[in-house]
Design an enzyme around this catalytic site. Structure first.
Site, PDB file in Angstrom:
ATOM      1  N   ASP B 156     -50.974  49.182 -12.810  1.00 20.42           N
ATOM      2  CA  ASP B 156     -51.229  48.291 -11.684  1.00 20.42           C
ATOM      3  C   ASP B 156     -51.169  49.132 -10.414  1.00 20.42           C
ATOM      4  O   ASP B 156     -50.085  49.573 -10.009  1.00 20.42           O
ATOM      5  CB  ASP B 156     -50.175  47.178 -11.620  1.00 20.42           C
ATOM      6  N   LYS B 220     -56.315  42.111  -8.953  1.00 18.98           N
ATOM      7  CA  LYS B 220     -55.022  41.437  -8.877  1.00 18.98           C
ATOM      8  C   LYS B 220     -54.733  41.104  -7.424  1.00 18.98           C
ATOM      9  O   LYS B 220     -54.990  41.912  -6.537  1.00 18.98           O
ATOM     10  CB  LYS B 220     -53.967  42.375  -9.466  1.00 18.98           C
ATOM     11  N   LYS B 256     -55.816  38.796 -12.125  1.00 15.44           N
ATOM     12  CA  LYS B 256     -54.377  38.573 -12.240  1.00 15.44           C
ATOM     13  C   LYS B 256     -53.802  38.095 -10.915  1.00 15.44           C
ATOM     14  O   LYS B 256     -53.644  38.879  -9.993  1.00 15.44           O
ATOM     15  CB  LYS B 256     -53.679  39.865 -12.673  1.00 15.44           C
TER      16      LYS B 256
END
Lengths: 483, 320
Positions: B156, B220, B256
């Site tokens: 991430d 995300k 996400k």
């Protein structure tokens, strides 16, 4: 990417309970504070459009009943109009609060009788109904400051005829300003949707409204015609079809009666190439599929700039595939039933005509229930100004898509209609919104949104969409003597 | 499947040729109307999800959770505990699905790997100088390589919001492609925009396309470390972006939302957004995740309620 209709995430049915509303097997006319039978004893049935189930038997008003109701309203007018505005306001505030308290009951009732989704009656109709009474309650003691001269006077008895697409909301649009300004009312709801008006009669009694101030006469067109023609009616307010509106205009011509007419429309929803596409798609959907398209100000003509036409249509079709059609009492339903068999046959006829004239018809995969009156959301592409589906009001979930190349062409096509009720403009360019809006001949113009209503905002049309304004400060004028 | 016409692919290659072409492309994306976007997100939030649909949604949501611990005070013990929870979210009911992943700092990856070994639960790591992203590219890349070497299945990364906001889109693009390269084939890359700092919806749409052009496997919303994290509206917008990107390029990218999703009710609203925006192809933990730590317990309590007909309480789910 083709639209995906099958989903692993099937929502289970989530029906709103019917037990919150008690519908009696029969209802009378509401005259002078009492429910009463029709003079000639006639009755008619009201059915639920989604199931064809008979909901109740309703007394059918005739000419004698109209006369009785107008007399009751005339008698009540003296005292009602003499009340200080602040006193009339108390009644209106009380009605507004009772509507809020009973909104779940009224929403379910309206959905049963009209066929529109509970989501719309619950989240749009009922909040707006209460808001209209609150709004006009606020005006009742401020009429001297409304810009219509000092001490403007009420007109007298208002004869009001309303349609079946927003039964309770149209009642609120008509009754709230009439009462706030000191008039008394005889109202005829549509024959297919009389129930919420009769429940409203009960709300009036609950609020302790003096007898005769509001009278409700369910019935057919003949009762409406008798009401319009009654010599002791001072003001006629009508919302409905242009054909009936024209008949009313002829009927009252030369009389002393004041008239407002809110009639049909063929609203243009104009999408420029710099529009916020995803939001425009939502606006197009709410513009034409809200209330199954049975909305006089529906955005039923989509005018899209040619450069983005393919992209926009692809997005629109994908979006339509996600619309959920079915049981109007299910909280997840987006598209409910068409109000009546007559209306369904009118829609069907016009759509067949559109196909015959060469427009291209498209609907998402959509299973229609076996009983009730249903019509799948429908798009027509390759439509030109010469097609019937671009000119006639269909009053159903049918969108005609036309294209344009320049802003000038967009304005010319948008205005090229006998109607002039609503329009929408979609662009990220603020100056274009103002430039285009100032040239459109339509009563309501939305920019980057569609079908948004508010009691403070006046509503009404140009050309064959009628005259006069309802809502806002302007809406008071229709019920006041402003000579 | 989507049409992958040569013209569309060529156009998108040309887009990243220079800072100017990238800017023109990103600024040429359709605008976002704030009122309309938020109204749509709110309208989808009123879908009523009951009975079988709710049971399905709860299990799906559990399987999409990236169970996260990102504290300065993280220890191997804490990481082992959330690893165990990810594998058996509800020790009283072994039919409960595992979560999608555990998400930890790079120095905890090796510990997490051991904790979830053999379960199918992935290990995600927030590399690239999380959460501020304020470090030299070499440092960020070292962070990523470190995490990948320790066995991370997913990285991430945070983007350089400063560079994005000052219009240096190509710099952001180059960083993402460099990190993508450092991930190699071993790890999927989630690109975090920190939407609260990007501030406008137009920026969020541009960042989404920028991330996808640079090879993100997931986009995300946020780190969970700022005031505004995932919202229905910004997630809806990103779902529109991945949907449109696939239509144009044939490449599917995951989404996400992270931070602030605490209740089952909220999680179900996000699943409705996925279902009705991107579509059923994204209703799978390979394509949609929840970045959350406290959400899982509420999902478990709701799951127990559906199974037993009664609400239990916080003592019937584990504290880790």
């Amino acid at each position: 990417m083709a639209s995906t209709t099958a989903s692993a995430f099937e929502y289970a049915p989530a029906p709103e309970s019917r037990s919150v509303v008690d519908i009696a097997p029969s209802y009378g006319l509401f005259i002078d504070g009492e429910f009463t039978e029709a003079a000639d004893g006639k009755v008619f049935k009201t059915v639920s459009p989604s199931t064809e189930e008979v909901l109740s038997e309703i007394a059918q008003a005739g000419e004698a009943d109209v006369d009785r109701a107008v007399r009751a309203a005339r008698k009540a007018f003296g005292k009602w109009s003499a009340l200080p505005g602040s006193e009339r306001a108390k009644y209106l505030f009380r009605i507004a609060r009772i509507i809020q308290e009973r909104s779940r009951e009224l929403a379910v009732l309206e959905t049963l009788d009209n066929g529109k989704p509970i989501k719309e009656t619950r989240d749009a109709d009922l909040p707006l109904v209460a808001a209209h009474f609150f709004y006009y309650a606020g005006w009742a003691d401020k009429l001297d400051h409304a810009g219509f001269g000092v001490d403007p006077k009420p007109l007298g008895v208002a004869g009001q005829v309303i349609p079946w697409n927003f039964p309770l909301l149209m009642l609120a649009w008509k009754i709230a300003p009439a009462l706030a300004t000191g008039n008394t009312v005889v109202l005829k709801p549509a024959e297919t949707t009389p129930l919420s008006a009769l429940f409203f009669a009960d709300v009036c009694r609950q609020a302790g409204l003096p007898k005769g101030v509001v009278n409700i006469l369910p019935g057919y067109g003949d009762a409406g015609a008798a009401l319009v023609a009654h010599p002791d009616v001072n003001k006629v307010a009508f919302t409905g079809s242009t054909a009936v509106g024209k008949a009313i205009a002829r009927q009252v011509a030369g009389s002393h009666k004041k008239v407002t007419l809110e009639l049909g429309g063929k609203g243009a929803n104009i999408v420029f190439d710099d529009a916020p596409i995803d939001q425009a798609v939502e606006g197009i959907v709410s513009g034409i599929f809200f209330n199954q398209g049975q909305v006089c100000c529906a955005g039923s003509r989509l005018l899209v700039q040619e450069s983005i036409q393919d992209e926009l249509l692809e997005s629109l079709k994908r979006r339509l595939a996600t619309l959920r059609l079915g049981d109007p009492l299910d909280k997840n339903t987006d598209i409910g039933a068409i109000n009546s068999a007559e209306q369904l046959s009118r829609i069907t006829t016009l759509v067949e005509q559109g196909e015959a004239e060469g427009a291209e018809r498209w609907s998402p995969d959509c299973e229609l229930p076996t009983s009730g009156y249903w019509f799948a959301p429908t798009l027509f592409t390759n439509v030109t100004q010469a097609h019937t589906v671009a000119r006639d009001e269909i009053f159903g979930p049918v969108l005609s898509v036309l294209s344009f190349r320049t802003p000038e062409e967009a304005v010319a096509k948008a205005n090229n209609t006998p109607y002039g009720l609503s329009a929408g403009i979609w662009t990220e360019k603020g100056s274009r919104i103002l430039a285009v809006a100032s040239r459109l001949r339509a009563g309501v113009i939305w920019s980057n949104t569609f079908n948004k209503f508010d009691p403070t905002s006046p509503f009404g049309g140009y050309k064959e969409s009628g005259f006069g304004r309802e809502g806002g400060r302007h809406g008071l004028e229709a019920y006041l003597d402003v000579r | 499947m989507p049409t992958n016409t040569p013209t569309a692919a060529d156009a998108l290659t040309d887009v990243t040729a220079s800072d100017g072409s990238l800017r023109r492309f990103l600024h040429g994306l359709p605008g976002v109307d704030t009122v309309g976007l938020e109204a749509r997100a709110a309208a989808l939030g009123t879908r009523s999800i009951k009975t079988t649909a709710k049971a399905y949604a709860i299990d799906l949501a559990i399987s999409m959770v990236d169970l996260t611990t990102l504290e300065g005070a993280d220890t191997p013990g804490k990481v082992r505990a959330i690893g165990a929870k990810a594998v058996h979210p509800d020790p009283t009911d072994r039919t409960t699905p595992t979560t999608a992943a555990v998400c930890v700092y790079p120095d905890m990856v090796a510990t997490a790997k051991v904790a979830v070994a053999g379960s199918g639960v992935k290990v995600a790591s927030v590399a690239t100088a999380f959460p501020a992203g304020r470090a030299a590219l070499a440092v960020k890349l070292a962070d990523v390589r470190d995490a990948v070497a320790a066995g991370a299945d997913e990285i991430d990364m945070v983007i350089d919001r400063g560079a994005f906001l000052s219009g240096k889109y190509l710099k952001v693009y180059d960083e993402i492609t460099a990190v993508r390269e450092a991930c190699g084939t071993a790890a999927r890359l989630k690109v975090i925009f920190e939407t609260g700092e990007l501030s406008t919806y137009d920026n969020i749409r541009r960042a989404s396309w920028l991330g996808m052009l640079a090879g993100a496997d997931f986009i995300k919303t946020s780190t969970g470390k700022v005031a505004v994290n995932a919202t229905p509206a910004n997630t809806l917008l990103m779902l529109e972006a991945v949907r449109d990107f696939r239509a144009q390029t044939g490449v599917q990218v995951g989404v996400k939302p992270a931070g602030g999703i605490r209740t089952t009710k909220d999680a179900i609203k996000f699943l409705v957004l996925v279902n009705e925006t991107a579509g059923a192809d994204w209703l799978d933990n390979h394509w949609f995740r929840f970045g959350a730590s406290s959400l899982l317990n509420d999902l478990l309590m709701q799951r127990q309620k559906l199974a037993t007909g009664r609400y239990s309480g916080p003592d019937y789910v584990t504290v880790d």
